[in-house]
Structure formats: C-alpha cells, structure tokens
Scaffold this active site. Structure first.
Site, PDB file in Angstrom:
ATOM      1  N   ARG A 543       0.781  -1.206   0.087  1.00  0.00           N
ATOM      2  CA  ARG A 543       0.071   0.052  -0.164  1.00  0.00           C
ATOM      3  C   ARG A 543       0.837   1.190   0.081  1.00  0.00           C
ATOM      4  O   ARG A 543       1.950   1.176   0.534  1.00  0.00           O
ATOM      5  CB  ARG A 543      -0.794  -0.007   1.315  1.00  0.00           C
ATOM      6  CG  ARG A 543      -2.148  -0.866   1.257  1.00  0.00           C
ATOM      7  CD  ARG A 543      -2.648  -0.617  -0.142  1.00  0.00           C
ATOM      8  NE  ARG A 543      -3.777   0.635  -0.027  1.00  0.00           N
ATOM      9  CZ  ARG A 543      -4.837   0.923   0.414  1.00  0.00           C
ATOM     10  NH1 ARG A 543      -5.467  -0.335   1.102  1.00  0.00           N
ATOM     11  NH2 ARG A 543      -5.314   1.859   0.578  1.00  0.00           N
ATOM     12  N   LYS A 654       7.318 -12.780   1.656  1.00  0.00           N
ATOM     13  CA  LYS A 654       6.888 -13.438   0.468  1.00  0.00           C
ATOM     14  C   LYS A 654       8.284 -13.466  -0.448  1.00  0.00           C
ATOM     15  O   LYS A 654       8.528 -14.265  -1.244  1.00  0.00           O
ATOM     16  CB  LYS A 654       5.795 -12.707  -0.145  1.00  0.00           C
ATOM     17  CG  LYS A 654       4.653 -13.234   0.700  1.00  0.00           C
ATOM     18  CD  LYS A 654       3.339 -12.148   0.203  1.00  0.00           C
ATOM     19  CE  LYS A 654       2.172 -12.114   1.294  1.00  0.00           C
ATOM     20  NZ  LYS A 654       1.356 -11.047   1.141  1.00  0.00           N
TER      21      LYS A 654
END
Ligand code: 26Q
Length: 812
Positions: A543, A654
């Site tokens: 974001r 990730k």
C-alpha cells in the site's frame, strides 16, 4: 472421483453443458472457468460435509476468526493444489485448454486493503492445512477494493464489481439468516423483579450468510469462510410504515440496508468516523456471534462452557463489538447475570493489534455510537464503569492514568481499550511491534494485565507464495532436498548446504531469469516499457503510505539518474525499479507520490543518454494475483519503512521466500529476517526504532539542515519544483513542502544518505553473481519460519488451545 484424466474430462464437458449451456467447441474462457470451478467445487463440497459432520460429532473447540477483511485473491489454482487434483492440468492439456488462460478469468476476491486482509487469508489456508477447526467470519462486500487505473500518471479509482459473473465457490444459506438491529430506543422494564431492556423502533437488517469452503492441503479438511450479506428482507418483516403502502419508503429502506455490505472501506490508515463503517462493524459481529451461538446451542454443552468450546479472534479492533454483543446475548437473551456473562465473554475473546499509528486507532464519537447502537452503548458504558472502578482500587487517586486507560473518554469510545479489557489475550505481530506495544503504546495496560500480552510474528502461506506462485523454484527445491518442506516448511533449512553448490546455484539463477522474462513480458504488454532482463529487478510492492516511504525510493532513483547523466560511462549495474501500490482515494500525499513515480518513470525511461541502464515501472492495479507474478521475479525487496512504524510486514517474507534480497530498515519482521539470514545476507540502513522515538520525544531533527548541507539531496529536491519533471514547475510542490516545511515526519531525508550507501553496497554485491546466488539461496533456506503454519501453530497452542482433528474424507 477423478482417478484419471478421462473421468475428469467427462465431468468437465458435462459441467460445461449443465452449468453454462455450451459445448466444448463453443465454450469461451469464461465458460471454461465457470465449469472448471463448478467441477472442483462439487468435489470439494463432499469433504466439506464430512468435515462439518466430524466437527459436530466430536464437539471439538472451534476458532472463529472475525475480520472486516479477507484478501483471498484467486481461488482456482489454490483449490486445485490443496484438493490434490493434479490430474486436472494434464486433462485440460489433452482438451487443448491452457489452464493459465482459464485462470485469468477469475476475478480476485479483493475483500481487503493490504497486509491485515491478506494475513487473514493466509491464516485460513494454514488453519485448514494444519487440520485445525478454524473458520473465517466477514462481510460479503459487493464491491471489493477499487480497481486502480493510471491515467496520465495519476491514480483513478473504478469500482471492483467482482461478483458480476457470479461466484462459483460460494453457497448462499438463506435459511441461516439472522437479524441485526440498529437505532431505536432501549427502555428498562421491571419484569418479575428484574430490569429487562426492551429495544423498540429499531431498524432491522437481515444478515444472510454466504459460505465458501477453505481447502486444507491434501488432508480432506474443509473449513468455512462465512461472509455476511446485508438485505432488507422486506417481505419477512412487518414495518409499520410500509403497511400503509408507502412504497417509496420501502424502496429507500431496502437501499439503505443493502448499503451496509455494498463496499469495502478502501483506507487502512485513517479512520474517519463514518457511521456506515460502524454499521458494517456491528453488522458483522452481531450476525457472527448470533450464528455461533445458534449452532452451539444445537450441541450438548452448556453456555457456561463456551470458553472451552469457542474462541472468537478479533483481527484488530474492527470487530471488537463482538465483546458487548456477546454480553448482550448472554444477558438479554440467555438470562445470565453480569458477572457470569463477563467471565464467559472475557475468556472467549482474543485480540491482535496490527498498528501503532495514532491516526489508524479506532475511536467513535459517543453520540454517533449511542444513537446507532443504544443497547450496545449501555453495555460498553457499564464495562467502562466497572473497569474504571477496578483501576481506582488499584491506583487510588491516579486520575490521569485512569483517564488514559478508560474505554470511554473525551467523548469517544476507544476500541483498542475495549479489546484489551474484554479479551484474555492481546498480541502484536512481530517481536519489535509487541515490545513497542508493551513499552509505549499500551504501557499502562501491560502493567495492569501483563499476562495477557504476547507476540505472534506474522507468516505467509508457503503453499500459495512458493509452491503455487513459483512452481519452478518449488521443483528445484524438491529435487534438491525432497518433499518434506511442503508439509514442514522449516525443512527448507536443508537448502543452506546447497548455497555452496555450483549446479544448484546455476539452476536457481536460471529459474530467476525465466521468471524475470515472464514479468518483463507483462511489463511490455501493460506499460509498453522494455526492460532489460539482466538488470536488477528491484521491487517495492505494498500500500502507498508516507511511513512505508516509497518517496525515499523515488528520490533515490532520481539521485541515480543524476549520477548517470553526469557520467553515462560510470560503473553501473542496470536496474529496473518496479512499483505496485494503491493509495487510499482521499490520501492526497500518497496520490502525489504515485504521480511522482510515474513522472520519474517517463523522464528516465525515455532518456536515451543513459542507454537504458535505468528503468522505472509502476504496474497498475496491484493486487494478490499481480503479486503472484511479480514476487517470483524479484531480485531486491524494498522494506524501507521508518523504524517503529511497520508492525510486521508480510511482503518482506514472500519476497525472501522467493529468493529476493532485502534492503530494509530495522523495523517490523525485517529484524527477525536479519536474525535468520545473518547480516551478510541482507542490507540494512537507517535510524533505529530507539533513535526515531527519541527524535519524536525530544526533537533535534531539522530537514532543512540536510537540504542545506547535502548537495545531492538539494539537487533532487529542487528537481521536484523547477520543471525538471515536466508538467509545469509546481507539480510536486506539495511533496517538497511536506519534506521541508513540515519537517519530514518520516525521516526520508534523514535516512537518505544511509539508504544510498546501502544501495551502493547492494550493487557491489550483485556484481559478484556467485555470491548473490548464495545470498539468495540462504534467504530461501531461512524463510521456512515465516510460513503462516508456524504462526498458526503458535496461535493454536499459545492462545486458542485448539488441536488438530483428522478428517477421513469420502472423496475417493
Ligand atoms: C479502520 C477504521 C475505519 C476504516 C478502516 C480502518 C482500517 C482498515 C484496515 C484500519 C487499518 C487497516 C489495515 C491495517 C493493516 O493492514 N495493517 C498491517 O497489518 C499487517 C498484518 O499484521 C502487518 O504486517 C503490517 O505491518 C500492518 O501495517
């Protein structure tokens, strides 16, 4: 079922006809997607029934994860993988169907903003994969997170109508609807010597559940994600005003009611106190708690045993009204007295905090709260009164402390305080975050309830983020160390021996390059920018937020560009900077940063003098399915938040798991990543959390000083406002002012030199390709501890006290 490809093909072609009404030859990709989803769903549903029967029979303790957000992304491939339907891809090939094309037809279920929502989705995957009885409870937003378009460099938002073609995974359970009451008045009436609250003139809203199966990894467990839809149920209720045939009023009522589950709030940093948001929050928890109790009461256990049978987990404060709602039901509907109801409630609820940013902490004006939820307000008032009395006994005369800790104060209901008081466990999401909660933000609460506080460092599902998103890397790992890592991700550790193995590293490099080629192609298609596959793919995807400091990255790119223009022949490893980020629609600063990145991209990508050594790409509409394409191709992971601000971060995990090297501050889970990989395998820079907190407390930072002292910084900042980036000279004045006139709240300029240094070191390391691959292998090898399976095991034993339950299954 589906012993072989032939059986599957039959079922698939049959589904095309019965569900879509087309023959294979005429079927579009959408038809194929729907039919494929339908076949897989039928298959999954059998074990769903089995799992639910088993849970009922065993009366095992159940976890309900309450969250306003579940950012699932696509479900087709993960369901195929988890349900062990490996014949499908092969069968489709025989039918000449490309699974990857069909898959693109599925819209992302974008029912979340970012980290918190994606964490909820990873947790559901891990719960089912660890055979734990744990379910999600959320809202079925008609519109998920907005679709982002970039027009002339600016973000434009479009509605995300993800349900327009229907949703193959869900099932509507109209018969399980419950009623939620808003507004009206509550009066106390004496009945048999007891004061009984009577709620009148309320607006009823029908909550209808839609259930989605959550498939465990090759283990027959199918848990449930229950999403609630708001409906007026006009036919079912008898509204006095509608009896007179007031059609317009009835229609308006329907419209206002359905608005509750119409759209996800697209903001994850500023709570603006909109009534509709508070409605959403109560709608979810009232429906959720009612349905839990209804199914609980069908069993043989008494409500007194609820805490041994049920945990309700609160994903941040957003669903915290579950606490007074359970109190309400226990007292008003089940006849419990306050003390007993309170003990049951407190022992049923657990709470996770995800942020320490003051502007994101939820507080609701008392007048709004009281009017919308009169009965709930009475209960919160009583919780507050009793809590303050307790505090007074413990801290006699300490008014300030009591006022600071009160649940209702200064005309607001403070949701975090309610969460801490009303639950038995409070956890942060990375070690440093939990420590900050204990020493700063929640210091007084920690002193009062030390036993409630604990840490659970976040994690990510390695099934989606490695096995599914990066199949080539997954195969290389399996060929090297065997398959055990898939069930036990900690076993990735075995890979550390391969960090020295030349042929392993060569393979690793080959796979990364292939993944980069694929991403380069996508960039070409979407952005019409040609990038060099052998350049460093440097990725910042998250974001858009001031504290995450995409601006620091952008300014540094300008700096590199300036150096290159000055000396085009200097030693320089070509770089491609890749961004993906959505800004909240009302967050002006964030939107200017997007425009800035795009302006820099325009300038840099079209400047022939730097010979393509630097490229900048902003990929529009960042979302789960796009992340799955970017992450396997990343060389560098940008995790550069101002220290103390990022509670954990999960993108960092990730990227690490896919072999990217982190450049980051000592913030959130970066610190734990550093511990795992060792300081030789990560690039850290910048102020520490203590230094940042010290500056906030005592001042001593002046961004103008840096502007005046550092020539390079001055050059860059001047370029923001002197027309260098086109579009007139005033374009980036707000960013310039933000940094200089508002004293750079997030220390962008303060950390600039240190960041530029770390970037230089990184470039040096990349030149030694052998060393870089070794770093990459070490990062992968040490990422197993960041699997959400580890996190969820810790929640299960440390907080929830739930145990795995084997499901035999009847699909074969
Ligand atoms: C609150 C009130 C009204 C409207 C919206 C909100 C709201 C919505 C979403 C407030 C916050 C959020 C989301 C917060 C979030 O995603 N936090 C992130 O959580 C991750 C998972 O724990 C962490 O890894 C990140 O560090 C944290 O920023």
């Amino acid at each position: 079922m589906f012993e072989d490809a032939r059986q599957f093909k039959e079922a698939f072609v049959d589904k095309l006809q019965t569900m879509q009404g087309v023959a294979l030859e005429q079927a579009t990709n959408l038809d194929k997607y729907m039919a494929l989803g339908g076949v897989i769903r039928d298959y999954i549903y059998k074990n769903w029934v089995e799992t639910n029967n088993h849970y009922r029979k065993k009366e095992s303790k159940q976890v309900y994860y309450f969250s306003l957000e579940f950012l699932l992304g696509r479900q087709l491939r993960s369901n195929l993988l988890n349900a062990n339907l490996s014949v499908v891809e092969e069968a489709l090939q025989e039918l000449n169907i490309d699974l990857s094309k069909v898959e693109e037809m599925e819209p992302d279920a974008g029912l979340g903003n970012g980290g918190l929502g994606r964490l909820a989705a990873c947790f559901l995957d891990s719960l089912a994969s660890l055979q734990l009885p744990g379910h999600g409870c959320g809202i079925r937003y008609k519109y998920g997170h907005f679709e982002q378009k970039i027009v002339n460099g600016y973000q434009v938002e479009l509605p995300d109508n993800w349900l327009k073609e229907g949703n193959v995974w869900e099932v509507r359970r109209g018969d399980k609807a419950v009623m939620v009451k808003f507004g009206g008045q509550v009066r106390l009436e004496e009945i048999d010597g007891k004061l009984v609250p009577i709620h009148e003139n309320y607006d009823p809203v029908l909550a209808v559940p839609y259930d989605t199966p959550v498939v465990g990894f090759k283990n027959n467990t199918i848990n449930t994600l229950r999403l609630w839809n708001a409906e007026s149920g006009i036919k079912e209720f008898d509204f006095p005003s509608f009896n007179h045939g007031d059609y317009m009023k009835a229609v308006q009522y329907k419209y206002e009611t359905e608005a509750i589950s119409q759209v996800l709030y697209p903001d994850d940093s500023h709570q603006e106190g909109q009534v509709l948001r508070l409605k959403q929050e109560y709608f979810l928890v009232s429906a959720g708690v009612q349905s839990i109790l209804r199914s609980y009461k069908k069993g043989n256990k008494s409500i007194r045993e609820l805490p041994e049978q049920v945990v309700i987990h609160l994903n941040d404060t957003h669903p915290v009204l579950a606490i007074p709602e359970l109190m309400r039901i226990l007292m008003d509907e089940e006849g419990f007295g306050w003390d007993e109801a309170w003990e049951i409630t407190q022992n049923t609820m657990s709470y996770t905090n995800h942020t320490t940013l003051a502007e994101a902490l939820e507080k609701w004006p008392v007048d709004i709260f009281k009017e919308l939820l009169p009965r709930i307000y009475m209960i919160v008032e009583e919780i507050n009164k009793r809590f303050c009395r307790e505090l007074w006994e413990r801290y006699p005369g300490q008014w300030d402390r009591i006022a600071q800790m009160a649940i209702i104060a200064d005309g607001f209901v403070k949701m975090a305080h309610l969460a801490i008081v009303g639950s038995y466990s409070v956890n942060g999401v990375a070690r440093i975050h939990t420590e900050i909660l204990k020493k700063q933000e929640m210091k007084n609460f920690y002193k009062y309830y030390p036993q409630k506080f604990n840490n659970k460092t976040n994690g990510i599902t390695h099934r989606r983020w490695l096995l599914q998103a990066n199949p080539k890397l997954a195969d290389l790992i399996t060929n090297s160390i065997g398959t055990s890592w898939i069930k036990h991700p900690e076993d990735l550790k075995e890979l550390r021996f391969y960090a020295q193995d030349a042929s392993f590293k060569e393979e690793l490099q080959k796979i990364k390059r292939e993944n980069k080629e694929q991403l380069a192609q996508l960039i070409q298609e979407q952005n019409q920018v040609q990038v060099e596959v052998d350049s460093i793919f440097d990725v910042q995807i998250k974001r858009l937020h001031a504290y995450k400091r995409q601006l620091l990255n952008a300014l540094h790119i300008l700096h590199l560009y300036n150096k290159l223009r000055e000396a085009p022949q200097m030693e320089f490893v070509p770089r491609t900077f890749i961004f993906g980020a959505k800004a909240a629609p009302s967050y002006y600063h964030a939107k200017w940063v997007i425009k800035l990145i795009n302006s820099i991209a325009d300038k840099v990508n079209n400047d022939k003098s730097i010979q393509g050594k630097l490229k900048v790409v902003f990929l529009e509409n960042y979302r789960v399915s796009l992340a799955e394409k970017i992450i396997p191709a990343a060389d560098v992971s940008e995790q550069i938040s101002t220290a103390s601000k990022e509670a954990s971060g999960t993108g960092n995990m990730k990227l690490m798991m896919n072999g990217a090297i982190t450049i980051g501050t000592l913030d959130g889970a970066n610190i734990e990543i550093l511990e795992q990989v060792g300081s030789e395998n990560i690039f850290t820079f910048g102020l520490t959390e203590q230094q940042v907190i010290e500056y906030y407390a005592h001042g001593g930072y002046n961004s103008w000083e840096i502007y005046h002292q550092d020539e390079q910084v001055r050059a860059i900042l001047d370029q923001l406002v002197n027309g260098f980036l086109g579009d007139g000279s005033k374009e980036f004045k707000t960013i310039y002012n933000y940094l200089l006139h508002n004293n750079d709240e997030y220390f962008v300029l303060k950390d600039f030199a240190s960041y530029a240094n770390a970037q230089q070191e990184l470039e040096r390391a990349y030149r030694d390709q052998n060393r870089w691959r070794e770093m990459s292998a070490i990062n992968i090898a040490n990422s197993g501890g960041f699997s959400s399976d580890r996190t969820i095991s810790e929640y299960a034993t440390g907080i929830w006290k739930v145990e795995p339950l084997e499901i035999l299954g009847r699909s074969r």
